[in-house]
Motif scaffolding. Structure first.
Motif: not given
Length: 709
Positions: A163-169, A174-180, A195-200, A229-236
């Motif tokens: 049904h769908q394709v979702v991908a994160g690049f 350090g920029e994350l793009s989530i396409l759906r 943004h600001h995700l240099e150390a993943v 859209g996508y949102q940051v829920r939490e950092v654990v």
């Protein structure tokens, strides 16, 4: 006749032994050990580069490999040469990824080039036998989707289905793009940026594409899909503030609900979402101590378990929910570089130093253990550990929950409420009928009650579920008041009759007093029914069920009260018949001797008759308990069959017998559910045997004790 009776008794005893051993023979393999056998032969890969992704078919005969240069190849154990390139990527891949289910693979090039596919292991059968036809299902990636892929991608993850394709690049900046996008509308692609995700260090995506996990050292960023859209829920913090618990690897279990985290000090932790204060939070659930030799983890295909590969070649398998170590053994000389599991979990294929090696796997029943059956387990999507019976679901990645505690509790609950009604009514009726009732009336009453036992329990259950349950629901106050006040009315009538004028009492034949009580009870029931409406309006605001809910007491239409009334009605004839025979069989010279010594009839009853008849009365009660425990149709039709653990008389239950009757016809032969139902039957058999044995032992002790009478 002596030989015939002896042979009949021996055959019954032999049949019981055979039933016991058959139930054990089917049920006890649940606790057998898992086995993994490695094939000593191996296949050399000569035509492909170093594999980065592997998949094996359900027969363990063919392996798909994806090479680091983009070769998509099939390796066969039955053909020569064993490996051949099926397709070559038309670009030089720079990055590779696999879906969390290990079903799909993806290759990404430098110039917005993307291939997403999965191997297809097709078999055709004809007169010549079985023929394997390899294939690769490629997704038709939308051009709009490809044009939105960022440059200089250093990590990516994806989720794909029909049904769908979702991908994160994640790019170098350090920029994350989530396409759906949905396959039905390939031109409409949604984009979410972070943004600001240099150390993943790691990026994972759930199978449905609704959750993205980004790990930066020991910090896990949880990104959830929302309608806008996508949102940051939490950092654990996966280390929970402990510097020694640095994270080496994290994987998602089958279904994508649980996250397994491998720590540097030789521990694995499990995390999944738990609802607290109407909000979901990724929560630490349990730990597994596995040692520092662990190299990497491999999730099971559909069980909620995982494989551990150690540096010395040892392989272990754990079931997450119960922490059960399903298998442990040294299978390889050194740790494999890559491993894959077949979809049916029967074959394991590994790659090491240019060679592919096969292994047959039999995990037996990993979800079954002592803790799973009898202890509280914290399952996915549950707020806390609990006893849960839930054997089936529509989901392929469903986690079966096989706690026997709720259905054993339901069996005890149903029997308790049934006996609460049946024992006092049946025993007191038996005493009155055998000792006080006139012979003429006894000849009418006793056969009538015994005839009740011939009524099929399925009819009683049918009437209880479709006729009695709605009546109890509509007139709950009346029913409860009758349970309390009808015995009081009978007692008050007895007191009133005692003070009634002697000349009027003399006109009533001795032993026929119960005839007078019948219209009294009917009038009392009518008055209770009439005044119950006013009581419900005065004390319960017109609706007793709503009043109960306000105080946390749930009400189900088919509940333990209905079961107690219906099953108590079914058990009363059994207890009454045996108890009445026991009381009536007390030798008459005992009661005559007591009366001759000046004892009243009541004193004779309590000090002589009941003591002598106590072995038979006790046996009657125990046989009634055995029947109540094993009753099937009444409980099946008169309750909601909900496996809950609650003594609330207004809620239902589920019993062992009802569970066996409902689920055995639908269970797969040889499956965990199938064998567990036989184990439940064995438990029911042993319990009934124990009750009957205890009854016989107590009966003999009582008979020995009062033999002097």
């Amino acid at each position: 006749m002596r030989y015939a009776i002896t042979a009949g008794g021996g055959s019954v005893f032999g049949a019981l032994i055979l039933i016991f051993f058959y139930l054990a023979w089917v049920g006890l393999p649940l606790f057998s050990a898992a086995q993994i056998k490695v094939d000593p032969e191996h296949i050399n890969l000569s035509r492909v580069s170093h594999p980065v992704f592997m998949s094996v078919d359900k027969h363990g005969q063919h392996v798909f490999t994806l090479g680091s240069l983009g070769e998509m190849s099939f390796v066969s154990r039955t053909s020569s040469p064993p490996d051949r390139v099926f397709r070559q990527a038309d670009f030089v891949p720079q990055l590779f990824a696999a879906s969390s289910s290990k079903e799909w693979f993806a290759m990404l090039g430098n110039h917005q080039q993307l291939i997403i596919g999965k191997p297809k292991f097709a078999y055709q059968y004809d007169a010549g036998g079985e023929h394997f036809t390899p294939g690769i299902e490629m997704l038709d990636i939308s051009p709009a989707f490809l044009n939105m892929i960022p440059d200089q991608v250093r990590k990516f993850s994806f989720s794909a289905d029909d049904h769908q394709v979702v991908a994160g690049f994640l790019n170098q900046a350090g920029e994350l793009s989530i396409l759906r996008y949905h396959l039905s509308d390939p031109e409409h692609v949604s984009l979410s940026r972070f943004h600001h995700l240099e150390a993943v260090d790691e990026m994972m995506m759930s199978p449905d594409g609704h959750t993205v996990y980004l790990r930066e050292a020991s910090a896990l960023i949880v990104i959830k899909y929302r309608p806008d859209g996508y949102q940051v829920r939490e950092v654990v913090d996966l280390s929970e503030g402990d510097p020694s618990r640095q994270v080496r690897q994290s994987v998602l279990l089958a279904g994508g609900e649980s996250l397994m985290v491998l720590h540097s000090q030789g521990m694995i932790s499990q995390w999944f979402d738990v609802v607290s204060h109407d909000e979901r939070h990724l929560t630490h659930i349990r730990n597994f101590t596995v040692g520092k030799k662990t190299q990497y983890l491999l999730p099971d295909s559909f069980h909620k378990g995982f494989f551990i590969f150690d540096t010395d070649g040892r392989v272990r398998n754990y079931y997450a929910a119960t922490k059960k170590r399903v298998f442990s053994g040294k299978l390889y000389a050194q740790v494999p570089e890559l491993a894959a599991f077949s979809g049916n979990e029967k074959h394991l294929v590994t790659y090491s130093q240019g060679k592919i090696q096969f292994a047959t796997v039999d995990l037996k029943y990993p979800e079954i253990s002592f803790s799973a059956l009898w202890q509280k387990i914290w399952y996915e999507n549950y707020p806390e550990p609990d006893y849960v019976w839930q054997s089936t679901s529509v989901s392929d990645v469903f986690e079966p929950k096989f706690s026997l505690v709720p259905i054993v509790f339901g069996t005890v609950k149903a029997a308790f409420y049934a006996m609460l009604l049946a024992v006092p009514v049946a025993v007191l009726a038996a005493i009155y009928t055998a000792y006080f009732m006139s012979p003429g009336m006894r000849r009418k009453v006793k056969p009538s009650i015994e005839l009740m036992e011939a009524l099929p329990t399925v009819i009683i259950g049918f009437l209880a579920g479709l006729w009695l349950a709605p009546i109890v629901e509509r007139h709950l106050v009346s029913v409860l008041m009758m349970v309390v006040f009808l015995p009081l009315i009978a007692l008050l009538f007895g007191v009133f009759w005692f003070f009634f004028p002697e000349k009027w009492r003399r006109n009533m034949d001795k032993g026929w007093h119960a005839v007078l009580l019948i219209p009294i009870l009917m009038i009392g029931a009518g008055l209770i029914y009439y005044f119950s409406f006013y009581l419900e309006a005065w004390f319960f605001q017109g609706d007793v069920r709503y009043f109960l809910v306000q105080y946390g007491i749930d009400f189900d239409q088919r509940n333990a009260l209905v079961v107690g009334l219906a099953m108590g009605f079914a058990v009363i004839p059994t207890i009454f018949t045996i108890a009445e025979d026991a009381v009536f069989s007390v030798p008459k010279h005992l009661s005559d001797g007591s009366s001759a010594l000046g004892a009243t009839r009541w004193q004779t009853l309590t000090h002589v008759v009941l003591l002598t008849a106590s072995p038979g009365i006790f046996s009657a009660i125990m046989i009634g308990i055995g029947r109540a425990v094993g009753e099937t149709m009444i409980v099946l039709m008169a309750t909601g069959n909900t496996p809950i653990k609650d003594w609330n008389i207004f809620e239902g239950m589920r019993t062992l017998a009802a569970t066996i009757a409902v689920e055995l016809p639908e269970s797969e032969v040889g499956s965990s559910q199938y064998r567990l139902l036989f184990l439940a039957a064995l438990i029911l058999f042993v319990f009934t045997f124990f009750v009957n044995s205890l009854a016989e032992w107590v009966r003999l002790r009582l008979r020995e004790k009062y033999r002097a009478l």
